[in-house]
Design an enzyme around this catalytic site. Structure first.
Site, PDB file in Angstrom:
ATOM      1  N   ASN A  92       0.892  -1.161   0.004  1.00  0.00           N
ATOM      2  CA  ASN A  92       0.026   0.060   0.030  1.00  0.00           C
ATOM      3  C   ASN A  92       1.050   1.156  -0.170  1.00  0.00           C
ATOM      4  O   ASN A  92       1.949   1.282   0.632  1.00  0.00           O
ATOM      5  CB  ASN A  92      -1.018   0.086   1.224  1.00  0.00           C
ATOM      6  CG  ASN A  92      -1.717  -1.199   1.273  1.00  0.00           C
ATOM      7  OD1 ASN A  92      -2.252  -1.830   0.075  1.00  0.00           O
ATOM      8  ND2 ASN A  92      -2.301  -1.548   2.518  1.00  0.00           N
ATOM      9  N   ASP A  94      -0.405   4.128   1.223  1.00  0.00           N
ATOM     10  CA  ASP A  94      -1.087   4.795   2.078  1.00  0.00           C
ATOM     11  C   ASP A  94      -0.286   4.709   3.464  1.00  0.00           C
ATOM     12  O   ASP A  94       0.993   3.973   3.556  1.00  0.00           O
ATOM     13  CB  ASP A  94      -2.298   4.591   2.499  1.00  0.00           C
ATOM     14  CG  ASP A  94      -2.497   2.992   3.077  1.00  0.00           C
ATOM     15  OD1 ASP A  94      -1.937   2.914   4.240  1.00  0.00           O
ATOM     16  OD2 ASP A  94      -3.199   2.178   2.621  1.00  0.00           O
ATOM     17  N   HIS A 109       5.937  -0.411  -2.471  1.00  0.00           N
ATOM     18  CA  HIS A 109       5.432   0.463  -3.838  1.00  0.00           C
ATOM     19  C   HIS A 109       5.421   1.570  -3.669  1.00  0.00           C
ATOM     20  O   HIS A 109       4.587   2.336  -4.424  1.00  0.00           O
ATOM     21  CB  HIS A 109       4.123  -0.421  -4.210  1.00  0.00           C
ATOM     22  CG  HIS A 109       4.095  -1.599  -4.593  1.00  0.00           C
ATOM     23  ND1 HIS A 109       2.897  -2.664  -4.608  1.00  0.00           N
ATOM     24  CD2 HIS A 109       5.050  -2.376  -4.890  1.00  0.00           C
ATOM     25  CE1 HIS A 109       3.202  -3.584  -4.933  1.00  0.00           C
ATOM     26  NE2 HIS A 109       4.552  -3.744  -5.435  1.00  0.00           N
ATOM     27  N   CYS A 117      11.502  13.726  -7.757  1.00  0.00           N
ATOM     28  CA  CYS A 117      11.952  14.227  -8.826  1.00  0.00           C
ATOM     29  C   CYS A 117      12.040  13.209 -10.015  1.00  0.00           C
ATOM     30  O   CYS A 117      13.061  12.495  -9.803  1.00  0.00           O
ATOM     31  CB  CYS A 117      12.972  15.342  -8.581  1.00  0.00           C
ATOM     32  SG  CYS A 117      13.676  16.245 -10.285  1.00  0.00           S
ATOM     33  N   CYS A 120      16.204  14.336 -10.941  1.00  0.00           N
ATOM     34  CA  CYS A 120      17.496  14.052  -9.811  1.00  0.00           C
ATOM     35  C   CYS A 120      16.996  12.880  -8.988  1.00  0.00           C
ATOM     36  O   CYS A 120      18.018  12.602  -8.120  1.00  0.00           O
ATOM     37  CB  CYS A 120      17.690  15.403  -9.306  1.00  0.00           C
ATOM     38  SG  CYS A 120      16.485  15.979  -8.014  1.00  0.00           S
ATOM     39  N   CYS A 136      10.850  22.220  -7.643  1.00  0.00           N
ATOM     40  CA  CYS A 136      12.048  21.929  -7.796  1.00  0.00           C
ATOM     41  C   CYS A 136      12.502  22.349  -9.325  1.00  0.00           C
ATOM     42  O   CYS A 136      13.807  22.202  -9.571  1.00  0.00           O
ATOM     43  CB  CYS A 136      12.669  20.642  -7.363  1.00  0.00           C
ATOM     44  SG  CYS A 136      12.075  19.449  -8.579  1.00  0.00           S
TER      45      CYS A 136
END
Length: 229
Positions: A92, A94, A109, A117, A120, A136
């Site tokens: 999950n 969450d 996961h 990002c 990077c 960013c």
């Protein structure tokens, strides 16, 4: 006792977070994962992907842990007091395990309340909506593992499995690999395996013990049995 627990969407379903597979309104019956959960989908239409994950992020922020999450946190604390350990590996994205009090949680996961990002690789906490324009200056994406990508922390996961005395899968479909293959790896070491689920998973035959029902009922009951031993 060292307990290795693998959780899937079924453990959070009663908190109002949808499951991805199975009967009823499973998420991948309503949405096409190839349009929303692949690197190619994000490259093709990042706004659409962001809309989907922004919706899920808002749902998560509004959700609360249920009795199954609370029971697993209690099990971890009690095992630690008895010189045991619990490793909780979750599919999950969450944070309901953490909000319930679990301390050692491996998110294979990824995590919905984080962003990464795409250029990077930097990961940061993120509770607000993501968009194509990012803080960013490059492309922020949800910090989740999409189809075609390698799950996170596999070395740590298999190291924990090597030390396990008991393997338990809770609320998993048994259809997503490599997570679905962990029970066979545990059996190969002679570890007893238990499934706690709403209904039989795709790999239910791999388990020594199987119990079915709502997670908020069967998980606390199972925890009480383990702690009584």
């Amino acid at each position: 006792m060292n307990v290795f627990i693998l959780t899937g969407a079924g453990v959070s379903a009663e908190s109002g977070l949808g499951v991805f597979r199975g009967p009823g309104a499973a998420m991948w019956k309503r949405y096409d994962p190839m349009q929303l959960a692949t690197p190619e989908a994000f490259a093709r239409n990042p706004a659409l992907v962001h809309d989907f994950y922004n919706m899920r992020r808002r749902n998560l922020i509004a959700a609360s842990p249920n009795a199954a999450h609370v029971a697993l946190a209690r099990l971890e604390a009690q095992l630690a007091r008895r010189c045991g350990a619990l490793t909780l590996v979750t599919q999950n994205v969450d944070d309901l395990h953490e909000r319930a009090g679990s301390r050692r949680v491996i998110h294979m996961h990824g995590e919905l309340l984080k962003a990464r990002c795409a250029s990077c690789g930097a990961v940061s906490d993120r509770r607000d909506d993501l968009a194509v324009d990012s803080r960013c200056g490059c492309a922020l994406r949800p910090h989740v593992v999409w189809f075609g990508e390698t799950p996170l922390d596999l070395d740590e996961i298999f190291a924990a499995l090597e030390a396990a005395d008991l393997f338990v899968a809770i609320g998993t479909s048994g259809a997503v690999y490599p997570a679905a293959g962990l029970v066979r790896a545990a059996r190969g070491r002679g570890v007893r395996c238990c499934e706690l689920n709403l209904e039989a998973s795709d790999n239910a035959a791999e388990f020594d013990d199987r119990r079915y029902g709502p997670a908020s009922e069967i998980v606390p009951s199972w925890v009480e049995e383990i702690l009584a031993k």
